[in-house]
Write a protein that holds these residues in place. Structure first.
Motif, short mmCIF file in Angstrom:
data_model
loop_
_atom_site.label_atom_id
_atom_site.label_comp_id
_atom_site.label_asym_id
_atom_site.label_seq_id
_atom_site.Cartn_x
_atom_site.Cartn_y
_atom_site.Cartn_z
N CYS A 119 71.42 70.79 -54.60
CA CYS A 119 70.62 70.20 -53.52
C CYS A 119 71.21 68.86 -53.12
O CYS A 119 71.21 67.92 -53.93
CB CYS A 119 69.17 70.04 -53.96
N GLN A 136 62.92 60.05 -51.58
CA GLN A 136 63.97 60.87 -52.18
C GLN A 136 63.50 61.48 -53.51
O GLN A 136 63.81 62.63 -53.82
CB GLN A 136 65.23 60.03 -52.41
N SER A 137 62.73 60.71 -54.29
CA SER A 137 62.22 61.24 -55.56
C SER A 137 61.29 62.42 -55.32
O SER A 137 61.29 63.40 -56.08
CB SER A 137 61.50 60.14 -56.35
N LEU A 140 63.47 65.37 -54.48
CA LEU A 140 64.10 65.91 -55.68
C LEU A 140 63.10 66.73 -56.51
O LEU A 140 63.43 67.79 -57.03
CB LEU A 140 64.68 64.77 -56.52
N ALA A 159 71.51 67.75 -58.13
CA ALA A 159 70.77 67.23 -56.98
C ALA A 159 71.07 65.76 -56.76
O ALA A 159 71.43 65.02 -57.69
CB ALA A 159 69.27 67.43 -57.18
N ILE A 161 70.17 61.89 -56.05
CA ILE A 161 69.10 61.00 -56.49
C ILE A 161 69.44 59.60 -56.00
O ILE A 161 70.62 59.24 -55.89
CB ILE A 161 68.96 61.03 -58.03
#
Length: 292
Positions: A119, A136-137, A140, A159, A161
């Motif tokens: 991702c 963003q967290s 994720l 992914a 982060i």
């Protein structure tokens, strides 16, 4: 104008154009693979938040090297927006927070689970780091949530982060599902960017864990960031990813690279891509004209 000029000086931007990658981010996944060998033995892969498709291009090229029969390789790309088609890649235009999307992925794999989920999704950054890190967290966690539905035991999850002062909770959450969690910064990722990538290996969910899309994996009101102690506080290793002698994304290079006597313009391997919805827009315009 300034941004465009800066991009054109970027060595990875230029290499992506010359080699036919849809975006310079392809080199990030390539360098992660060089460090962690995440493509070994992988035949089924999922690319979440796939548009414009550079990571799907990498998956297509690398996974076909794992088998003599290219038909054994199955790649599913998922994104909310339309994406120009890629040979050998099944596209799903859907929401990664919906169980229907997870079911459609498994259907494409004929009931099997994926060996690898990647991702590279990110929100439209605001420049306010605290807000960007939080959004963003959540993205994720949404990717991790759907991964628990579609990834096989022992699989790998990669992914993007955003690193900040409050990422301890994310690391702890990832360590609950994977035996090994490492944060890497590929050389092709600009030093000025707060992005990094989590490489989560050997998927092993907690006993009796049942994947669900009903509730988020985390409920922030029950815990305080960075207040973990003992076994609940995981120190996640950080590695610089990529050959130290390779190009640096934050350095400007002359058009004449080492070994070149004169500059030779190279046409891009793949020309500009028309938006997949362009044909639909033209049809709608034609219908409106006819109605008049």
């Amino acid at each position: 104008m300034g941004k465009t000029s800066k991009d054109k000086r970027d060595i990875y931007y230029r290499l992506a154009k010359e080699e036919g990658w849809r975006a310079r981010s392809a080199f990030k996944l390539l360098q992660i693979n060089e460090e962690y060998n995440i493509f070994e033995g992988v035949l089924r892969a999922v690319d979440l938040c796939a548009a414009p498709g550079s990571w799907s291009q990498v998956l297509t090229k690398k996974l076909r090297q794992n088998t003599e029969n290219e038909d054994d390789v199955k790649i599913v790309a998922v994104d909310l927006q339309a994406m120009a088609s890629l040979p050998g890649v099944k596209q799903i235009q859907g929401d990664i927070t919906k169980i229907s999307t997870a079911n459609e992925i498994i259907k494409e794999f004929e009931g099997h689970k994926a060996d690898l989920v990647v991702c590279d999704g990110a929100p439209d950054v605001t420049g306010l780091h605290d807000i960007d890190e939080y959004v963003q967290s959540q993205l994720l966690l949404a990717a991790l949530n759907i991964t628990t539905h579609v990834l096989k035991i022992g699989g790998i999850f990669v992914a993007k982060i955003f690193r900040g002062k409050d990422v301890t909770l994310l690391y702890s959450q990832l360590k609950l599902f994977f035996e090994f969690v490492t944060v890497s910064k590929p050389r092709s990722s600009r030093n000025s960017s707060i992005e990094a990538f989590v490489i989560c290996q050997n998927y092993k969910p907690p006993p009796d864990y049942v994947p669900t899309m009903v509730n988020p994996l985390l409920d922030h009101k029950y815990c305080d960031f960075n207040e973990f102690t003992g076994p609940n506080r995981f120190i996640v290793p950080f590695n610089a990813c990529g050959d130290l002698s390779a190009y640096d994304s934050d350095t400007s290079y002359p058009l004449l690279l080492e070994g070149q006597e004169s500059y030779e313009y190279k046409e891009p391997v793949q020309g500009p891509i028309d938006p997949p919805y362009k044909e639909i827009l033209e049809k709608n315009k034609s219908m409106q004209t006819n109605n008049l």
